[in-house]
Design a protein around this motif. Structure first.
Motif, PDB file in Angstrom:
ATOM      1  N   ARG A  88       0.792  -1.176   0.005  1.00 39.39           N
ATOM      2  CA  ARG A  88       0.212   0.053  -0.079  1.00 39.39           C
ATOM      3  C   ARG A  88       0.833   1.270  -0.092  1.00 39.39           C
ATOM      4  NH1 ARG A  88      -3.319  -3.354   3.451  1.00 39.39           N
ATOM      5  NH2 ARG A  88      -2.284  -2.488   5.417  1.00 39.39           N
ATOM      6  N   ILE A  89       1.962   1.327   0.879  1.00 40.52           N
ATOM      7  CA  ILE A  89       2.783   2.369   0.795  1.00 40.52           C
ATOM      8  C   ILE A  89       3.370   2.666  -0.629  1.00 40.52           C
ATOM      9  CG2 ILE A  89       4.947   3.251   1.917  1.00 40.52           C
ATOM     10  CD1 ILE A  89       4.368   1.846   4.460  1.00 40.52           C
ATOM     11  N   ALA A  92       0.787   3.508  -3.569  1.00 40.25           N
ATOM     12  CA  ALA A  92       0.271   5.186  -2.946  1.00 40.25           C
ATOM     13  C   ALA A  92       1.460   5.946  -3.505  1.00 40.25           C
ATOM     14  CB  ALA A  92      -0.022   5.014  -1.691  1.00 40.25           C
ATOM     15  N   PHE A  93       2.634   5.720  -3.114  1.00 36.39           N
ATOM     16  CA  PHE A  93       3.424   6.799  -3.341  1.00 36.39           C
ATOM     17  C   PHE A  93       3.735   6.730  -4.889  1.00 36.39           C
ATOM     18  CE2 PHE A  93       7.884   8.073  -4.264  1.00 36.39           C
ATOM     19  CZ  PHE A  93       8.044   9.059  -3.450  1.00 36.39           C
ATOM     20  N   LYS A  96       1.191   8.594  -6.509  1.00 40.03           N
ATOM     21  CA  LYS A  96       1.126  10.250  -5.832  1.00 40.03           C
ATOM     22  C   LYS A  96      -0.311  10.285  -5.000  1.00 40.03           C
ATOM     23  CE  LYS A  96       4.143  12.469  -8.950  1.00 40.03           C
ATOM     24  NZ  LYS A  96       4.782  11.261  -9.447  1.00 40.03           N
ATOM     25  N   ARG A  97      -0.529   9.292  -4.435  1.00 36.32           N
ATOM     26  CA  ARG A  97      -1.777   9.390  -3.479  1.00 36.32           C
ATOM     27  C   ARG A  97      -1.060   9.162  -2.063  1.00 36.32           C
ATOM     28  NH1 ARG A  97      -3.288   4.277  -5.787  1.00 36.32           N
ATOM     29  NH2 ARG A  97      -2.614   3.280  -3.843  1.00 36.32           N
ATOM     30  N   SER A  98      -1.860   9.772  -0.964  1.00 34.78           N
ATOM     31  CA  SER A  98      -1.448   9.878   0.435  1.00 34.78           C
ATOM     32  C   SER A  98      -1.404   8.561   0.921  1.00 34.78           C
ATOM     33  CB  SER A  98      -2.318  10.814   0.988  1.00 34.78           C
ATOM     34  OG  SER A  98      -3.586  10.408   1.111  1.00 34.78           O
ATOM     35  N   GLN A  99      -0.408   8.705   2.062  1.00 33.12           N
ATOM     36  CA  GLN A  99      -0.328   7.204   2.585  1.00 33.12           C
ATOM     37  C   GLN A  99      -1.085   7.047   3.870  1.00 33.12           C
ATOM     38  OE1 GLN A  99       2.110   5.016   1.683  1.00 33.12           O
ATOM     39  NE2 GLN A  99       3.132   6.623   0.151  1.00 33.12           N
ATOM     40  N   THR A 100      -1.241   5.885   4.295  1.00 33.15           N
ATOM     41  CA  THR A 100      -2.297   5.515   5.516  1.00 33.15           C
ATOM     42  C   THR A 100      -1.370   5.475   6.594  1.00 33.15           C
ATOM     43  OG1 THR A 100      -3.388   4.109   3.888  1.00 33.15           O
ATOM     44  CG2 THR A 100      -3.975   3.693   5.973  1.00 33.15           C
ATOM     45  N   ALA A 101      -1.850   6.377   7.736  1.00 33.35           N
ATOM     46  CA  ALA A 101      -0.974   6.369   8.921  1.00 33.35           C
ATOM     47  C   ALA A 101      -1.068   5.099   9.659  1.00 33.35           C
ATOM     48  CB  ALA A 101      -1.976   7.025   9.925  1.00 33.35           C
ATOM     49  N   ASP A 158      11.786   8.499  -6.656  1.00 34.04           N
ATOM     50  CA  ASP A 158      10.793   8.872  -7.529  1.00 34.04           C
ATOM     51  C   ASP A 158      10.687   7.970  -8.702  1.00 34.04           C
ATOM     52  OD1 ASP A 158      13.032   9.594  -8.587  1.00 34.04           O
ATOM     53  OD2 ASP A 158      12.563  11.745  -9.174  1.00 34.04           O
TER      54      ASP A 158
END
Ligand code: ZN
Length: 205
Positions: A88-89, A92-93, A96-101, A158
């Motif tokens: 998921r990390i 998402a990266f 360019k989506r935000s990460q889950t805490a 990147d």
């Protein structure tokens, strides 16, 4: 004769152990279309094959699996939990989506555990990090966590991509000259996509 182990057929396309660890599953949306790991024995074999364990270390851990089956099941669940969080990390990266805490929290928990097992030592005229403890199953996860945090904090970060293939979900670092690599592997997902396009074109005629 032993049956061939599935994970032995895996291609290592990620470029780093943490990425190849994530790539031990084919993903079709939320579902797994294939999982190469059945149990802790598979994880140990895979870890040895990618150089995270020496053969002596792998043998010692395999003995532990026999002696402490409950601990081995617990380890396997934790390994799969880490694999999911890392997927998921990375995914998402790359998008360019935000990460889950929660995923970052899991990584940080394992990271602080890992740091307790690293030593800073002098070797000849320089210094290096050395593992103080290699004789437990979690040693595999610490190395994967270290590999993941190295990738995520490096300048190559990147270059992180998720394969565009349908039902794949593999992640890799794109070192192609114009940073245009779309597939985990041209022979697999790349050819499948080409065949589908060919089929679509023929159908439209
Ligand atoms: Zn792929």
């Amino acid at each position: 004769m032993n049956e061939p182990q599935d994970w032995k057929q895996l291609k290592l396309v990620g470029g780093q152990p943490c990425l190849d660890f994530v790539n031990t599953v084919d993903r079709d949306g939320e579902r797994y279309s294939q999982d190469w790991f059945r149990d802790t024995i598979d994880v140990i074999g895979w870890a040895q094959s990618v150089g995270l364990l020496s053969s002596a270390q792998a043998e010692a851990l395999l003995r532990q699996v026999q002696q402490q089956p409950e601990q081995s099941v617990k380890f396997f669940n934790q390994a799969i939990q880490l694999r999911e969080a890392l997927y998921r990390i990375f995914s998402a990266f790359a998008a360019k989506r935000s990460q889950t805490a929660d995923d970052l929290q899991l990584l940080n928990t394992l990271l602080s555990e890992m740091q307790g097992h690293l030593r800073f030592v002098a070797v000849n005229s320089s210094f290096t990090w050395e593992w103080a403890e290699t004789n437990q199953l979690d040693f595999i996860l610490w190395q994967i966590v270290r590999s993941a945090t190295d990738v995520l904090t490096s300048s190559d970060c990147d270059r992180l991509r998720e394969c565009a293939g349908v039902g794949c979900g593999w992640v890799f670092l794109d070192f192609s000259r114009n940073r245009s690599r779309r597939w985990c592997d041209m022979e697999d997902c790349g050819n499948r996509a080409k065949a589908n396009r060919h089929y679509e074109r023929k159908r439209k005629k």
